[in-house]
Design an enzyme around this catalytic site. Sequence first.
Site, PDB file in Angstrom:
ATOM      1  CE  LYS A 185      -1.955   3.164   1.636  1.00  0.00           C
ATOM      2  NZ  LYS A 185      -1.733   4.499   1.043  1.00  0.00           N
ATOM      3  N   GLY A 238       6.749   5.558   7.737  1.00  0.00           N
ATOM      4  CA  GLY A 238       5.968   6.787   7.591  1.00  0.00           C
ATOM      5  C   GLY A 238       6.064   7.610   8.864  1.00  0.00           C
ATOM      6  CB  SER A 239       4.020  10.390  10.061  1.00  0.00           C
ATOM      7  OG  SER A 239       2.745   9.775  10.023  1.00  0.00           O
ATOM      8  CB  VAL A 242       0.448   6.869  10.193  1.00  0.00           C
ATOM      9  CG1 VAL A 242      -0.139   5.655   9.489  1.00  0.00           C
ATOM     10  CG2 VAL A 242      -0.293   8.122   9.768  1.00  0.00           C
ATOM     11  N   GLY A 243       2.361   5.447  12.391  1.00  0.00           N
ATOM     12  CA  GLY A 243       3.089   4.252  12.842  1.00  0.00           C
ATOM     13  C   GLY A 243       2.516   3.684  14.129  1.00  0.00           C
ATOM     14  CD  GLU A 260      12.782   1.489  10.714  1.00  0.00           C
ATOM     15  OE1 GLU A 260      13.158   2.607  11.121  1.00  0.00           O
ATOM     16  OE2 GLU A 260      13.219   0.428  11.170  1.00  0.00           O
ATOM     17  CB  CYS A 294      13.354   9.108   7.503  1.00  0.00           C
ATOM     18  SG  CYS A 294      14.374   7.832   6.772  1.00  0.00           S
ATOM     19  CD  GLU A 392      10.051  13.512  10.363  1.00  0.00           C
ATOM     20  OE1 GLU A 392       8.851  13.193  10.444  1.00  0.00           O
ATOM     21  OE2 GLU A 392      10.932  12.740   9.968  1.00  0.00           O
TER      22      GLU A 392
HETATM   23  P1  NAD Z   1       2.474   9.065   6.473  1.00  0.00           P
HETATM   24  O1  NAD Z   1       2.565   8.501   7.836  1.00  0.00           O
HETATM   25  O2  NAD Z   1       1.534  10.171   6.222  1.00  0.00           O
HETATM   26  O3  NAD Z   1       2.039   7.901   5.441  1.00  0.00           O
HETATM   27  C1  NAD Z   1       2.759   6.685   5.385  1.00  0.00           C
HETATM   28  C2  NAD Z   1       1.822   5.602   4.852  1.00  0.00           C
HETATM   29  O4  NAD Z   1       0.811   5.348   5.827  1.00  0.00           O
HETATM   30  C3  NAD Z   1       1.103   5.980   3.558  1.00  0.00           C
HETATM   31  O5  NAD Z   1       1.050   4.863   2.703  1.00  0.00           O
HETATM   32  C4  NAD Z   1      -0.286   6.341   4.058  1.00  0.00           C
HETATM   33  O6  NAD Z   1      -1.289   6.166   3.100  1.00  0.00           O
HETATM   34  C5  NAD Z   1      -0.450   5.344   5.189  1.00  0.00           C
HETATM   35  N1  NAD Z   1      -1.501   5.705   6.155  1.00  0.00           N
HETATM   36  C6  NAD Z   1      -2.054   6.926   6.375  1.00  0.00           C
HETATM   37  N2  NAD Z   1      -3.025   6.826   7.313  1.00  0.00           N
HETATM   38  C7  NAD Z   1      -3.067   5.532   7.714  1.00  0.00           C
HETATM   39  C8  NAD Z   1      -3.848   4.818   8.657  1.00  0.00           C
HETATM   40  N3  NAD Z   1      -4.780   5.418   9.386  1.00  0.00           N
HETATM   41  N4  NAD Z   1      -3.600   3.498   8.796  1.00  0.00           N
HETATM   42  C9  NAD Z   1      -2.653   2.870   8.075  1.00  0.00           C
HETATM   43  N5  NAD Z   1      -1.880   3.504   7.148  1.00  0.00           N
HETATM   44  C10 NAD Z   1      -2.098   4.816   6.965  1.00  0.00           C
HETATM   45  O7  NAD Z   1       3.963   9.436   6.024  1.00  0.00           O
HETATM   46  P2  NAD Z   1       4.457  10.154   4.685  1.00  0.00           P
HETATM   47  O8  NAD Z   1       4.065  11.593   4.723  1.00  0.00           O
HETATM   48  O9  NAD Z   1       4.085   9.351   3.494  1.00  0.00           O
HETATM   49  O10 NAD Z   1       6.045  10.042   4.831  1.00  0.00           O
HETATM   50  C11 NAD Z   1       6.815  10.933   5.586  1.00  0.00           C
HETATM   51  C12 NAD Z   1       7.182  10.342   6.916  1.00  0.00           C
HETATM   52  O11 NAD Z   1       7.841   9.098   6.720  1.00  0.00           O
HETATM   53  C13 NAD Z   1       8.149  11.182   7.720  1.00  0.00           C
HETATM   54  O12 NAD Z   1       7.740  11.212   9.062  1.00  0.00           O
HETATM   55  C14 NAD Z   1       9.468  10.433   7.594  1.00  0.00           C
HETATM   56  O13 NAD Z   1      10.381  10.645   8.642  1.00  0.00           O
HETATM   57  C15 NAD Z   1       8.997   9.037   7.542  1.00  0.00           C
HETATM   58  N6  NAD Z   1      10.006   8.161   6.944  1.00  0.00           N
HETATM   59  C16 NAD Z   1      10.699   7.326   7.772  1.00  0.00           C
HETATM   60  C17 NAD Z   1      11.678   6.502   7.246  1.00  0.00           C
HETATM   61  C18 NAD Z   1      12.443   5.557   8.145  1.00  0.00           C
HETATM   62  O14 NAD Z   1      12.987   4.592   7.628  1.00  0.00           O
HETATM   63  N7  NAD Z   1      12.491   5.786   9.446  1.00  0.00           N
HETATM   64  C19 NAD Z   1      11.952   6.529   5.877  1.00  0.00           C
HETATM   65  C20 NAD Z   1      11.225   7.406   5.065  1.00  0.00           C
HETATM   66  C21 NAD Z   1      10.240   8.215   5.610  1.00  0.00           C
END
Ligand code: NAD
Length: 490
Positions: A185, A238-239, A242-243, A260, A294, A392
Amino acid sequence: MTNHARSLTSAHDRLLHYVGGAFHESESDGWIASVNPSDETDIVGYVPEGTADDVRAAVKAASDALPRWRALPGPARAEHLTKWAEAIATRGEELAQQMAREVGKPIGESRGEVARCGMILRYYAGEAVREMGDVIPAQSPGALQFTLREPLGVVALITPWNFPLAIPLWKAAPALAFGNTVVLKPAEASSRMAVLLAETAEKAGLPAGVFNVLLGAGPVVAEPLLREPAVRAVSFTGSGAVGKLVAAIAVDRNIRFQTEMGGKNVAIVLHDADLRQAAVLTAAGAMRYAGQKCTATSRVVVDARVEDAFMNELRRELDALPIGPVTDAATALGPVISARSRDSIHRALRESNAEVVYQGRIPTDDAYACGFFVAPTVVRGVGPDAAIAQQELFGPVLASFAADDLAHALALANGTLYGLSASLFTRDLRSALTYIPQIEAGLVRVNGDTTGVDPHAPFGGIKGSSSGSREQGSAAREFYTEIKTVQVNP
Ligand code: NAD
């Protein structure tokens, strides 16, 4: 779902799911525009919000494909991954150009990411043919006791937009190498890249249903995906907000998870550092790809004795970092991902009341008028607990702090909820050896950039940055397999 023989989009640039080896249109009522960050008038594609049927179809396809895929010998799975690497390389330049368009990554880094995909796939092709267990002496006379590593089953991969090929692949490649099947996804803002990735998987002849791409809005499709009984694990990037949701669902279902998340990564510059090296690598770590990695450097802690000298070097380096169109090979810094992101970075800077010690200039000509550009900015004069020092921003902003000595620098560096990446600049071995055990980060550098990691080395953070096991390298085997302990008696 409506079946389409083989195309990226249907009418009106609607992006298609890739499920069970074919492209399908969603019956979704809602569609989200994926917009070119360099030019908001350029719609890259419309992403379906997704439906419950879409989710069920993707999980069914992955479940149906599982028995044959997990039974396939490792060398045969390795062969598939190698062919996938070749299919990506064949379309390498096109993929890089499309990445620059969809997520605003400068073309040089986009090309680097495409090349990295080949490394990832070839590395895991090798992993698929390595030993998969241990022989353990048994108490029972004459018994043979050993461990097997077996796939988990169907795994859900939820990914962000900022590494639109590498992150999906550094999850999918080990998942597949070890015999799992995948539902990916991707983020809404990088969905077209995910569909292009699916096209390369199809071209490589990956068996139908082994790798599926489920497009959609996170809350609409990702949450139901995690609740599907057949899904046995989730790897999320991701963020933090959401994580934590993802982890809560995984704990509730007792399925394996890794999350992550964000970072507030730090570079520490000691008085004995090579200031030029520190400035070059801090500027690159903070500002390349507009600070949207990130692992980007978002804080710098400088020994007060060399603060002015370091800032002079840093300004020189920042002036030399080209801001420009992402299609230009020289460009280091393009737009941020969205108008929302641009506005929230500007708001955070305004509300911080920080002293601006450097601000770059976005050219004013037409090429920049419709893009989401943020000038590279360095601030100081805020306390370590200020929002701009803690949260962040995911933009080209660096917050600077002065420290009296290494102990003070370490206290400032460790004073956030995050713990992803850190770097120390010094020529003193004792300082480096003091810092390594005390710094609270999963990725620790000495005289290096906080960004980037070799694709074969474990990757991840501590504290609020990650949970679950590391990604990449040998750590991926821990996550994507489970151990069966077998004893055979005479
Ligand atoms: P995000 O958390 O908005 O989205 C990440 C994913 O989660 C997307 O596919 C999104 O559709 C999905 N999502 C959104 N709502 C959800 C829910 N309720 N349930 C399940 N999944 C859901 O993050 P983003 O804006 O796409 O990416 C930026 C973030 O990612 C930053 O915080 C960055 O630090 C982080 N990031 C971390 C790493 C790492 O390895 N630590 C690497 C790259 C990016």
